[in-house]
Motif scaffolding. Structure first.
Motif, mmCIF file in Angstrom:
data_model
loop_
_atom_site.group_PDB
_atom_site.id
_atom_site.type_symbol
_atom_site.label_atom_id
_atom_site.label_comp_id
_atom_site.label_asym_id
_atom_site.label_seq_id
_atom_site.Cartn_x
_atom_site.Cartn_y
_atom_site.Cartn_z
ATOM 1 N N SER A 1 -7.421 9.819 -0.929
ATOM 2 C CA SER A 1 -7.067 11.135 -1.465
ATOM 3 C C SER A 1 -6.023 11.847 -0.625
ATOM 4 N N SER A 2 -5.461 11.161 0.375
ATOM 5 C CA SER A 2 -4.416 11.734 1.210
ATOM 6 C C SER A 2 -3.099 11.761 0.436
ATOM 7 N N PRO A 3 -2.501 12.937 0.198
ATOM 8 C CA PRO A 3 -1.264 13.003 -0.604
ATOM 9 C C PRO A 3 -0.145 12.131 -0.058
ATOM 10 N N HIS B 1 -10.691 14.669 -0.941
ATOM 11 C CA HIS B 1 -11.571 13.624 -1.472
ATOM 12 C C HIS B 1 -12.788 14.247 -2.147
ATOM 13 N N PHE B 2 -13.342 15.278 -1.525
ATOM 14 C CA PHE B 2 -14.450 15.996 -2.155
ATOM 15 C C PHE B 2 -13.980 16.732 -3.405
ATOM 16 N N ALA B 3 -12.795 17.327 -3.348
ATOM 17 C CA ALA B 3 -12.264 18.012 -4.525
ATOM 18 C C ALA B 3 -12.118 17.054 -5.698
ATOM 19 N N ASN B 4 -11.668 15.842 -5.417
ATOM 20 C CA ASN B 4 -11.538 14.819 -6.454
ATOM 21 C C ASN B 4 -12.903 14.445 -7.021
ATOM 22 N N PHE B 5 -13.901 14.290 -6.146
ATOM 23 C CA PHE B 5 -15.267 13.977 -6.589
ATOM 24 C C PHE B 5 -15.822 15.100 -7.463
ATOM 25 N N ILE B 6 -15.643 16.334 -7.034
ATOM 26 C CA ILE B 6 -16.136 17.485 -7.788
ATOM 27 C C ILE B 6 -15.443 17.577 -9.140
ATOM 28 N N ALA B 7 -14.123 17.364 -9.152
ATOM 29 C CA ALA B 7 -13.374 17.395 -10.416
ATOM 30 C C ALA B 7 -13.798 16.257 -11.333
ATOM 31 N N GLY B 8 -14.186 15.126 -10.728
ATOM 32 C CA GLY B 8 -14.698 14.023 -11.538
ATOM 33 C C GLY B 8 -15.972 14.409 -12.263
ATOM 34 N N ILE B 9 -16.849 15.126 -11.574
ATOM 35 C CA ILE B 9 -18.106 15.566 -12.178
ATOM 36 C C ILE B 9 -17.859 16.635 -13.232
ATOM 37 N N ARG B 10 -17.054 17.621 -12.883
ATOM 38 C CA ARG B 10 -16.884 18.793 -13.752
ATOM 39 C C ARG B 10 -15.908 18.562 -14.895
ATOM 40 N N LEU C 1 -11.785 9.168 -10.311
ATOM 41 C CA LEU C 1 -12.062 9.150 -8.878
ATOM 42 C C LEU C 1 -11.013 8.334 -8.135
ATOM 43 N N ASN C 2 -10.683 8.786 -6.944
ATOM 44 C CA ASN C 2 -9.731 8.052 -6.117
ATOM 45 C C ASN C 2 -10.358 6.863 -5.412
ATOM 46 N N ALA C 3 -11.670 6.937 -5.149
ATOM 47 C CA ALA C 3 -12.354 5.827 -4.474
ATOM 48 C C ALA C 3 -13.711 5.577 -5.106
ATOM 49 N N PRO C 4 -13.747 5.232 -6.401
ATOM 50 C CA PRO C 4 -15.031 4.896 -7.010
ATOM 51 C C PRO C 4 -15.634 3.689 -6.304
ATOM 52 N N VAL C 5 -16.944 3.588 -6.343
ATOM 53 C CA VAL C 5 -17.600 2.545 -5.560
ATOM 54 C C VAL C 5 -17.143 1.148 -5.970
ATOM 55 N N LYS D 1 -23.693 7.821 -13.610
ATOM 56 C CA LYS D 1 -23.269 8.913 -12.746
ATOM 57 C C LYS D 1 -22.137 8.432 -11.830
ATOM 58 N N LEU D 2 -21.408 9.373 -11.241
ATOM 59 C CA LEU D 2 -20.264 9.023 -10.400
ATOM 60 C C LEU D 2 -20.703 8.685 -8.979
ATOM 61 N N VAL D 3 -20.016 7.714 -8.388
ATOM 62 C CA VAL D 3 -20.216 7.379 -6.979
ATOM 63 C C VAL D 3 -18.848 7.293 -6.324
ATOM 64 N N GLN D 4 -18.577 8.214 -5.424
ATOM 65 C CA GLN D 4 -17.340 8.211 -4.648
ATOM 66 C C GLN D 4 -17.657 7.710 -3.239
ATOM 67 N N MET D 5 -16.893 6.721 -2.752
ATOM 68 C CA MET D 5 -17.092 6.254 -1.386
ATOM 69 C C MET D 5 -16.154 7.000 -0.447
ATOM 70 N N GLY D 6 -16.621 7.241 0.781
ATOM 71 C CA GLY D 6 -15.887 8.068 1.717
ATOM 72 C C GLY D 6 -14.722 7.414 2.418
ATOM 73 N N THR D 7 -13.881 6.724 1.687
ATOM 74 C CA THR D 7 -12.584 6.273 2.218
ATOM 75 C C THR D 7 -11.558 7.338 1.832
ATOM 76 N N GLN D 8 -11.578 8.434 2.591
ATOM 77 C CA GLN D 8 -10.868 9.641 2.203
ATOM 78 C C GLN D 8 -9.354 9.514 2.221
ATOM 79 N N GLN D 9 -8.833 8.463 2.866
ATOM 80 C CA GLN D 9 -7.372 8.303 2.837
ATOM 81 C C GLN D 9 -6.868 7.992 1.439
#
Length: 439
Positions: A166-168, A367-376, A381-385, A156-164
């Motif tokens: 995913s900062s454009p 960052h959440f959008a990237n996580f959701i797109a990773g699942i769907r 992922l931009n910040a996989p664990v 399963k996917l694990v995204q860590m909350g280093t949201q920068q």
């Protein structure tokens, strides 16, 4: 209290028969509901409100089916906020293990105290959930490595909350650095400042009726309740927290190593102390830590109790190269030549503050959008664990260097400490019996 092993045994045999809540039933009548992911938010103070905001921003793809916290008043407050923001009532739960037993939950987000991050994430993976876990992804290097291994094992996917990540504008400027905009990048310095107050001397007190103190402690060895720990000051106690390095330094150090294209260093040093106040705070309020590579270096400075800005910013990073420098933070970036003349800049338009304990913003939405797109959709992922854990381990090593008061020599392949048995004792921690994370 049910142990980790007893919980997994129950999970294996009992999950299939769970009834769907009335909330989920009513949601199932909404058009397109079967295409949306059911999320449960766990740990509902401060940063969880950024999770809520970002799930709202992505509400076409998600539904918040459950919210969970060990403290009933915090749980009720967050449930009310969810209704106000999302327009429906989530199911509420105080024990996260009941969340993991449910087959109708696709993903969990973890914004608990640090000592719960890796153990809960691992249990989530074992229960078949995708995981969004706030930084730091672990309390100590050993369990961070275990979480990376668990993600690989359970898939399963694990995204860590280093949201920068995913900062454009940060993605843009890091790509420009990699393309040579400042020549060969070789040094990065970053900082964080705040005006945190004293936490005082805690007094033994009765556990509030609203708080499940036993479950709050979970994998940490049991401690008597004191009145200056919950809901935020646990950050400054070594048994639960990880200090300012992991609380905030994770973000900028991760940007620096990303920009320089480096992973684990050869050496780490840390110098500082608890200078501003004399109280129960068990970490430093002032720290300078350095990470040395063969031909590059990173430096991070923490001023938890002094708001004197660096480059007029409460936090940020400067990347230096053979032909110039880049100054980047959450609000934009600036490019300078070797003489310090600005040659380019970009501004987001909204200024962030280090005093903001929630941090709801567009890059967290992304960052959440990237996580959701990773699942769907299988989006990368931009910040996989596996990536996020590198900066986390580096800063945990900084803590260890501060604990033992000396330079640490590392194996750059995995960050493990070489030839220092005393320091390596901090690679793992002692767990409450029955709560040791295993995969």
């Amino acid at each position: 209290m049910v142990t980790r092993r007893e919980f997994l045994d129950t999970l294996a045999v009992g999950a299939a028969g769970l009834a769907i809540s009335s909330t989920a039933k009513s949601y199932g009548q909404i058009m397109g509901a079967n295409e949306r992911l059911n999320f449960a938010v766990i740990g509902l103070n401060s940063r969880a409100y950024a999770h809520l905001s970002s799930l709202k921003a992505n509400q076409g793809a998600v539904h918040i089916s459950h919210v969970c916290d060990v403290e009933s008043n915090i749980l009720a407050k967050f449930a009310t906020a969810t209704n106000k923001m999302m327009g429906y009532d989530p199911a509420t739960e105080r024990d996260f293990r009941k969340i993991l037993e449910r087959k109708d939950i696709d993903a969990i987000t973890i914004a608990t105290p640090d000592h719960w991050h890796a153990p809960m994430a691992i249990l989530g993976l074992q229960a078949g959930k995708h995981v969004y876990v706030e930084k730091p992804c672990s309390h100590n290097p050993g369990e961070g490595a275990l979480l990376v291994e668990a993600q690989k094992k359970y898939g399963k996917l694990v995204q860590m909350g280093t949201q920068q990540r995913s900062s454009p504008h940060t993605i843009e400027i890091v790509n420009k650095i990699h393309s040579g905009i400042i020549g060969r990048a070789y040094f990065a310095k970053c900082w964080y400042d705040n005006t945190r107050k004293s936490i005082g001397i805690g007094r033994p007190a009765p556990v509030p009726a609203t708080l499940d103190w036993d479950l709050w402690q979970g994998p940490a060895p049991r401690q008597p309740y004191k009145d200056n720990v919950q809901p935020y000051n646990w950050h400054w106690f070594r048994i639960w927290g990880t200090g300012e390095t992991l609380n905030n330094g994770t973000h900028e150090v991760d940007v620096c190593r990303w920009a320089l294209g480096v992973d684990y260093p050869n050496r780490v040093t840390a110098s500082g102390g608890r200078y501003a106040f004399k109280d129960d705070w068990q970490f430093y309020d002032t720290l300078v830590t350095n990470f040395e590579y063969d031909d590059k270096a990173i430096s991070w400075t923490s001023d938890s109790c002094n708001g004197m800005h660096t480059y007029n910013r409460g936090r940020g990073s400067v990347i230096e190269g053979t032909e110039g420098s880049v100054l980047v933070d959450r609000d934009g970036y600036e490019v300078y030549n070797l003489n310090g003349k600005k040659t380019d800049e970009f501004k987001v338009g909204k200024q962030t503050s280090t005093a903001d304990l929630i941090g709801a913003d567009s890059m967290t939405d992304a960052h959440f959008a990237n996580f959701i797109a990773g699942i769907r959709k299988g989006e990368k992922l931009n910040a996989p664990v596996s990536v996020g854990n590198v900066a986390v381990t580096m800063l945990q090593l900084s803590n260890i260097a501060w604990f033992v008061h000396r330079e640490l020599n590392l194996d750059p392949s995995d960050g493990k400490i070489k030839n220092d048995t005393e320091a390596m004792k901090f690679w793992n921690r002692e767990y409450e019996k029955g709560w040791e994370p295993r995969i």
